[in-house]
Design a protein around this motif. Structure first.
Motif, PDB file in Angstrom:
ATOM      1  N   PRO A  40      13.205  36.866  18.565  1.00  0.00           N
ATOM      2  CA  PRO A  40      14.414  36.860  18.804  1.00  0.00           C
ATOM      3  C   PRO A  40      15.063  37.665  17.487  1.00  0.00           C
ATOM      4  CG  PRO A  40      13.928  34.556  20.219  1.00  0.00           C
ATOM      5  CD  PRO A  40      12.771  35.377  18.754  1.00  0.00           C
ATOM      6  N   ASP A  41      15.790  38.845  17.801  1.00  0.00           N
ATOM      7  CA  ASP A  41      16.464  38.787  16.497  1.00  0.00           C
ATOM      8  C   ASP A  41      17.491  38.156  15.526  1.00  0.00           C
ATOM      9  OD1 ASP A  41      15.067  41.502  17.543  1.00  0.00           O
ATOM     10  OD2 ASP A  41      17.603  42.371  18.362  1.00  0.00           O
ATOM     11  N   ASP A  42      17.996  37.568  16.089  1.00  0.00           N
ATOM     12  CA  ASP A  42      18.821  36.546  15.628  1.00  0.00           C
ATOM     13  C   ASP A  42      17.663  35.274  14.679  1.00  0.00           C
ATOM     14  OD1 ASP A  42      18.478  34.884  17.327  1.00  0.00           O
ATOM     15  OD2 ASP A  42      20.194  34.733  17.716  1.00  0.00           O
ATOM     16  N   LEU A  43      16.476  34.598  15.278  1.00  0.00           N
ATOM     17  CA  LEU A  43      15.464  34.383  14.561  1.00  0.00           C
ATOM     18  C   LEU A  43      15.381  34.532  13.150  1.00  0.00           C
ATOM     19  CD1 LEU A  43      13.652  32.028  15.806  1.00  0.00           C
ATOM     20  CD2 LEU A  43      12.035  33.609  15.799  1.00  0.00           C
ATOM     21  N   PRO A  44      15.678  32.878  12.374  1.00  0.00           N
ATOM     22  CA  PRO A  44      15.637  33.190  10.212  1.00  0.00           C
ATOM     23  C   PRO A  44      14.082  33.368  10.095  1.00  0.00           C
ATOM     24  CG  PRO A  44      16.442  30.989  11.910  1.00  0.00           C
ATOM     25  CD  PRO A  44      15.823  31.954  13.156  1.00  0.00           C
ATOM     26  N   GLY A  45      13.705  34.230   9.186  1.00  0.00           N
ATOM     27  CA  GLY A  45      12.792  34.392   8.753  1.00  0.00           C
ATOM     28  C   GLY A  45      11.716  33.750   8.478  1.00  0.00           C
ATOM     29  N   GLN A  46      11.842  32.075   8.047  1.00  0.00           N
ATOM     30  CA  GLN A  46      11.252  31.334   8.527  1.00  0.00           C
ATOM     31  C   GLN A  46      10.384  30.785   9.483  1.00  0.00           C
ATOM     32  OE1 GLN A  46      12.166  27.393   6.367  1.00  0.00           O
ATOM     33  NE2 GLN A  46      10.281  26.425   5.591  1.00  0.00           N
ATOM     34  N   ALA A  47      11.624  31.245  10.526  1.00  0.00           N
ATOM     35  CA  ALA A  47      10.656  30.508  11.731  1.00  0.00           C
ATOM     36  C   ALA A  47       9.971  31.764  11.983  1.00  0.00           C
ATOM     37  CB  ALA A  47      12.475  29.893  12.329  1.00  0.00           C
ATOM     38  N   ARG A  48      10.340  32.795  11.794  1.00  0.00           N
ATOM     39  CA  ARG A  48      10.228  33.925  12.465  1.00  0.00           C
ATOM     40  C   ARG A  48       8.488  34.154  11.929  1.00  0.00           C
ATOM     41  NH1 ARG A  48      11.272  38.636  14.725  1.00  0.00           N
ATOM     42  NH2 ARG A  48      13.294  38.438  14.373  1.00  0.00           N
ATOM     43  N   GLY A  49       8.346  34.004  10.732  1.00  0.00           N
ATOM     44  CA  GLY A  49       6.944  33.786   9.985  1.00  0.00           C
ATOM     45  C   GLY A  49       5.938  32.693  10.004  1.00  0.00           C
ATOM     46  N   ARG A  50       6.528  31.418  10.677  1.00  0.00           N
ATOM     47  CA  ARG A  50       5.517  30.335  11.109  1.00  0.00           C
ATOM     48  C   ARG A  50       5.355  31.107  12.677  1.00  0.00           C
ATOM     49  NH1 ARG A  50       9.624  26.556   9.497  1.00  0.00           N
ATOM     50  NH2 ARG A  50      10.097  26.601  11.369  1.00  0.00           N
ATOM     51  N   LEU A  51       6.724  31.476  13.093  1.00  0.00           N
ATOM     52  CA  LEU A  51       5.271  32.157  15.197  1.00  0.00           C
ATOM     53  C   LEU A  51       4.605  33.074  15.379  1.00  0.00           C
ATOM     54  CD1 LEU A  51       8.684  31.715  16.740  1.00  0.00           C
ATOM     55  CD2 LEU A  51       7.078  30.456  17.411  1.00  0.00           C
ATOM     56  N   THR A  52       4.760  34.166  13.875  1.00  0.00           N
ATOM     57  CA  THR A  52       3.667  35.137  13.644  1.00  0.00           C
ATOM     58  C   THR A  52       2.158  34.810  12.736  1.00  0.00           C
ATOM     59  OG1 THR A  52       5.519  36.490  13.190  1.00  0.00           O
ATOM     60  CG2 THR A  52       3.430  37.428  12.475  1.00  0.00           C
ATOM     61  N   ALA A  53       3.020  33.884  12.203  1.00  0.00           N
ATOM     62  CA  ALA A  53       1.674  32.912  12.070  1.00  0.00           C
ATOM     63  C   ALA A  53       0.985  32.214  12.700  1.00  0.00           C
ATOM     64  CB  ALA A  53       1.559  32.281  10.232  1.00  0.00           C
TER      65      ALA A  53
END
Length: 103
Positions: A40-53
């Motif tokens: 989601p576009d509104d996903l916070p940066g830290q959560a986006r980073g964890r999911l990508t990792a």
């Protein structure tokens, strides 16, 4: 062989196969994989980073298991021609996907 199968084989041999089916096949890929891959576009940066990792780790583990590299690293098994071919196929597939996405 049915008439539909013959028509489908004829279409595969045509030079304009890509032009005929690109949009439909792309839409099908997007429809099936977007729920799994889209963040989601509104996903916070830290959560986006964890999911990508997590996704990259899962992909790396899958590739290591699929190409038998994990056994080589863990147990010292030798790399065989089959393992080398598997690695080459995975790398080639990733390159095709990445180059196709840039197209």
């Amino acid at each position: 062989m049915t008439n539909q199968a013959i028509v489908n084989l004829d279409c595969l041999a045509r030079a304009d196969f890509d032009a005929l089916y690109r949009d439909a096949l792309t839409a099908a890929w997007v429809r099936h994989f977007e729920p799994w891959l889209d963040l989601p576009d509104d996903l916070p940066g830290q959560a986006r980073g964890r999911l990508t990792a997590a996704r990259l780790l899962a992909d790396g583990y899958w590739m290591a298991a699929a190409t038998d590299v994990l056994a080589t690293v863990t147990f010292g098994d030798p790399l065989t021609a089959t393992t080398g071919l598997g690695i080459a196929l995975v790398i080639g597939g990733v390159l095709l996907i990445e180059l196709g996405a840039a197209h």
